[in-house]
Scaffold this motif. Structure first.
Motif, PDB file in Angstrom:
ATOM      1  N   THR A 181       0.905  -1.129   0.126  1.00  0.00           N
ATOM      2  CA  THR A 181       0.110   0.107  -0.037  1.00  0.00           C
ATOM      3  C   THR A 181       0.857   1.105   0.012  1.00  0.00           C
ATOM      4  O   THR A 181       0.393   2.300   0.019  1.00  0.00           O
ATOM      5  N   GLU A 182       2.215   1.116  -0.075  1.00  0.00           N
ATOM      6  CA  GLU A 182       2.949   2.338   0.028  1.00  0.00           C
ATOM      7  C   GLU A 182       3.162   2.961  -1.076  1.00  0.00           C
ATOM      8  O   GLU A 182       2.947   2.217  -2.409  1.00  0.00           O
ATOM      9  N   THR A 183       3.475   4.221  -1.295  1.00  0.00           N
ATOM     10  CA  THR A 183       3.657   5.072  -2.624  1.00  0.00           C
ATOM     11  C   THR A 183       5.048   5.290  -2.704  1.00  0.00           C
ATOM     12  O   THR A 183       5.894   5.135  -1.679  1.00  0.00           O
ATOM     13  N   LEU A 184       5.572   5.893  -3.862  1.00  0.00           N
ATOM     14  CA  LEU A 184       7.074   6.413  -4.151  1.00  0.00           C
ATOM     15  C   LEU A 184       7.143   7.406  -2.827  1.00  0.00           C
ATOM     16  O   LEU A 184       8.192   7.462  -2.496  1.00  0.00           O
ATOM     17  N   ALA A 185       6.151   8.147  -2.536  1.00  0.00           N
ATOM     18  CA  ALA A 185       6.464   9.315  -1.499  1.00  0.00           C
ATOM     19  C   ALA A 185       6.869   8.589  -0.304  1.00  0.00           C
ATOM     20  O   ALA A 185       7.681   9.229   0.511  1.00  0.00           O
ATOM     21  N   ASP A 186       6.244   7.351   0.113  1.00  0.00           N
ATOM     22  CA  ASP A 186       6.382   6.836   1.225  1.00  0.00           C
ATOM     23  C   ASP A 186       7.918   6.034   1.331  1.00  0.00           C
ATOM     24  O   ASP A 186       8.342   6.253   2.261  1.00  0.00           O
ATOM     25  N   TYR A 187       8.183   5.839   0.130  1.00  0.00           N
ATOM     26  CA  TYR A 187       9.476   5.279   0.129  1.00  0.00           C
ATOM     27  C   TYR A 187      10.525   6.280   0.526  1.00  0.00           C
ATOM     28  O   TYR A 187      11.488   6.132   1.286  1.00  0.00           O
ATOM     29  N   GLU A 188      10.278   7.556  -0.072  1.00  0.00           N
ATOM     30  CA  GLU A 188      11.242   8.507   0.432  1.00  0.00           C
ATOM     31  C   GLU A 188      11.162   8.969   1.897  1.00  0.00           C
ATOM     32  O   GLU A 188      12.203   9.315   2.291  1.00  0.00           O
ATOM     33  N   GLN A 189       9.862   9.013   2.435  1.00  0.00           N
ATOM     34  CA  GLN A 189      10.038   9.246   3.803  1.00  0.00           C
ATOM     35  C   GLN A 189      10.490   8.159   4.501  1.00  0.00           C
ATOM     36  O   GLN A 189      11.166   8.732   5.470  1.00  0.00           O
ATOM     37  N   VAL A 190      10.523   6.834   4.058  1.00  0.00           N
ATOM     38  CA  VAL A 190      11.330   5.960   4.944  1.00  0.00           C
ATOM     39  C   VAL A 190      12.759   6.487   4.925  1.00  0.00           C
ATOM     40  O   VAL A 190      13.500   6.198   5.964  1.00  0.00           O
ATOM     41  N   LYS A 191      13.182   6.720   3.810  1.00  0.00           N
ATOM     42  CA  LYS A 191      14.807   6.969   3.737  1.00  0.00           C
ATOM     43  C   LYS A 191      15.087   8.478   4.420  1.00  0.00           C
ATOM     44  O   LYS A 191      15.971   8.238   5.246  1.00  0.00           O
ATOM     45  N   GLN A 192      14.256   9.185   4.359  1.00  0.00           N
ATOM     46  CA  GLN A 192      14.323  10.278   5.105  1.00  0.00           C
ATOM     47  C   GLN A 192      14.312  10.355   6.561  1.00  0.00           C
ATOM     48  O   GLN A 192      15.262  10.812   7.471  1.00  0.00           O
ATOM     49  N   TRP A 193      13.672   9.129   6.966  1.00  0.00           N
ATOM     50  CA  TRP A 193      13.585   8.911   8.624  1.00  0.00           C
ATOM     51  C   TRP A 193      14.728   8.442   8.983  1.00  0.00           C
ATOM     52  O   TRP A 193      15.299   8.920  10.009  1.00  0.00           O
ATOM     53  N   PHE A 194      15.623   7.497   8.210  1.00  0.00           N
ATOM     54  CA  PHE A 194      16.952   7.245   8.377  1.00  0.00           C
ATOM     55  C   PHE A 194      17.728   8.203   8.446  1.00  0.00           C
ATOM     56  O   PHE A 194      18.601   8.386   9.510  1.00  0.00           O
ATOM     57  N   VAL A 195      17.659   9.059   7.620  1.00  0.00           N
ATOM     58  CA  VAL A 195      18.746  10.274   7.633  1.00  0.00           C
ATOM     59  C   VAL A 195      18.563  10.991   8.739  1.00  0.00           C
ATOM     60  O   VAL A 195      19.359  11.529   9.542  1.00  0.00           O
ATOM     61  N   ASP A 196      17.394  11.488   9.159  1.00  0.00           N
ATOM     62  CA  ASP A 196      17.081  12.248  10.296  1.00  0.00           C
ATOM     63  C   ASP A 196      17.371  11.584  11.633  1.00  0.00           C
ATOM     64  O   ASP A 196      17.450  12.328  12.689  1.00  0.00           O
ATOM     65  N   HIS A 197      17.408  10.394  11.777  1.00  0.00           N
ATOM     66  CA  HIS A 197      17.697   9.678  13.114  1.00  0.00           C
ATOM     67  C   HIS A 197      19.036   8.948  12.930  1.00  0.00           C
ATOM     68  O   HIS A 197      19.367   7.926  13.922  1.00  0.00           O
ATOM     69  N   LYS A 198      19.974   9.362  12.169  1.00  0.00           N
ATOM     70  CA  LYS A 198      21.342   8.571  12.204  1.00  0.00           C
ATOM     71  C   LYS A 198      22.244   8.636  13.142  1.00  0.00           C
ATOM     72  O   LYS A 198      22.829   7.843  13.622  1.00  0.00           O
ATOM     73  N   GLU A 199      21.858   9.473  14.347  1.00  0.00           N
ATOM     74  CA  GLU A 199      22.433   9.528  15.525  1.00  0.00           C
ATOM     75  C   GLU A 199      22.037   8.402  16.374  1.00  0.00           C
ATOM     76  O   GLU A 199      22.890   7.909  17.319  1.00  0.00           O
ATOM     77  N   PHE A 200      21.189   7.406  16.145  1.00  0.00           N
ATOM     78  CA  PHE A 200      20.936   6.409  17.057  1.00  0.00           C
ATOM     79  C   PHE A 200      21.368   5.318  16.410  1.00  0.00           C
ATOM     80  O   PHE A 200      21.617   4.013  16.978  1.00  0.00           O
ATOM     81  N   ALA A 201      22.148   5.340  15.102  1.00  0.00           N
ATOM     82  CA  ALA A 201      23.014   4.293  14.509  1.00  0.00           C
ATOM     83  C   ALA A 201      24.059   3.715  15.327  1.00  0.00           C
ATOM     84  O   ALA A 201      25.000   4.369  15.918  1.00  0.00           O
ATOM     85  N   ASN A 202      24.148   2.382  15.435  1.00  0.00           N
ATOM     86  CA  ASN A 202      25.057   1.593  16.339  1.00  0.00           C
ATOM     87  C   ASN A 202      25.392   2.078  17.764  1.00  0.00           C
ATOM     88  O   ASN A 202      26.311   1.935  18.405  1.00  0.00           O
ATOM     89  N   SER A 203      24.243   2.584  18.375  1.00  0.00           N
ATOM     90  CA  SER A 203      24.137   3.008  19.792  1.00  0.00           C
ATOM     91  C   SER A 203      22.860   2.564  20.342  1.00  0.00           C
ATOM     92  O   SER A 203      23.221   1.398  20.684  1.00  0.00           O
ATOM     93  N   THR A 204      21.832   3.030  20.113  1.00  0.00           N
ATOM     94  CA  THR A 204      20.854   2.697  20.392  1.00  0.00           C
ATOM     95  C   THR A 204      20.075   1.718  19.667  1.00  0.00           C
ATOM     96  O   THR A 204      19.620   0.524  20.050  1.00  0.00           O
ATOM     97  N   VAL A 205      20.141   1.870  18.191  1.00  0.00           N
ATOM     98  CA  VAL A 205      19.826   0.902  17.383  1.00  0.00           C
ATOM     99  C   VAL A 205      21.079   0.355  16.788  1.00  0.00           C
ATOM    100  O   VAL A 205      21.846   0.725  16.039  1.00  0.00           O
ATOM    101  N   VAL A 206      21.046  -1.102  17.184  1.00  0.00           N
ATOM    102  CA  VAL A 206      22.329  -1.657  16.876  1.00  0.00           C
ATOM    103  C   VAL A 206      22.384  -2.655  15.639  1.00  0.00           C
ATOM    104  O   VAL A 206      23.192  -2.879  14.998  1.00  0.00           O
ATOM    105  N   LYS A 207      20.934  -2.851  15.175  1.00  0.00           N
ATOM    106  CA  LYS A 207      20.797  -3.409  13.857  1.00  0.00           C
ATOM    107  C   LYS A 207      19.221  -3.186  13.200  1.00  0.00           C
ATOM    108  O   LYS A 207      18.192  -2.977  14.075  1.00  0.00           O
ATOM    109  N   VAL A 208      19.570  -2.878  12.031  1.00  0.00           N
ATOM    110  CA  VAL A 208      18.042  -2.658  11.371  1.00  0.00           C
ATOM    111  C   VAL A 208      17.959  -3.824  10.546  1.00  0.00           C
ATOM    112  O   VAL A 208      18.731  -4.023   9.685  1.00  0.00           O
ATOM    113  N   GLN A 209      16.860  -4.623  10.663  1.00  0.00           N
ATOM    114  CA  GLN A 209      16.532  -5.874  10.120  1.00  0.00           C
ATOM    115  C   GLN A 209      15.340  -5.480   9.057  1.00  0.00           C
ATOM    116  O   GLN A 209      14.254  -5.287   9.456  1.00  0.00           O
TER     117      GLN A 209
END
Length: 108
Positions: free
Chosen positions: A30-58
């Motif tokens: 049910t996701e759109t191309l805009a939704d795909y872009e929002q997912v990527k942006q979410w990770f860009v906006d939350h990269k401070e959690f990489a390998n500290s709070t979030v140890v893995k993204v499955q």
């Protein structure tokens, strides 16, 4: 849940030094191309959690189970016909997640 709920959860986990894995279904039917872009942006906006709070993204891709509400509400032919493009979007998203510093494990 909402993105605000997820944000609060991440902030509390970070504050209390709780590590976690994120389990993500990429390219849901049910996701759109805009939704795909929002997912990527979410990770860009939350990269401070990489390998500290979030140890893995499955990451995985969705499957459609017979008899489910999803099977009854989507165009199964269109879903099957877009398999390659959804896979390409998923790979692109995984690359963005990795570029943000997250450790990624894929199941596709």
């Amino acid at each position: 849940f909402t993105n605000a709920d997820l944000e609060h959860h991440l902030q509390m986990a970070h504050a209390h030094q709780v590590q976690m894995n994120l389990l993500i279904i990429l390219c849901y039917p049910t996701e759109t191309l805009a939704d795909y872009e929002q997912v990527k942006q979410w990770f860009v906006d939350h990269k401070e959690f990489a390998n500290s709070t979030v140890v893995k993204v499955q990451c995985t891709l969705p499957g459609i189970l017979p008899g489910t509400k999803l099977e009854k509400t989507i165009d199964l032919d269109a879903f099957q016909n877009t398999e390659l493009s959804r896979y390409e979007h998923a790979i692109n998203t995984v690359n963005v997640i990795q570029q943000c510093g997250f450790n990624v494990q894929t199941f596709f």
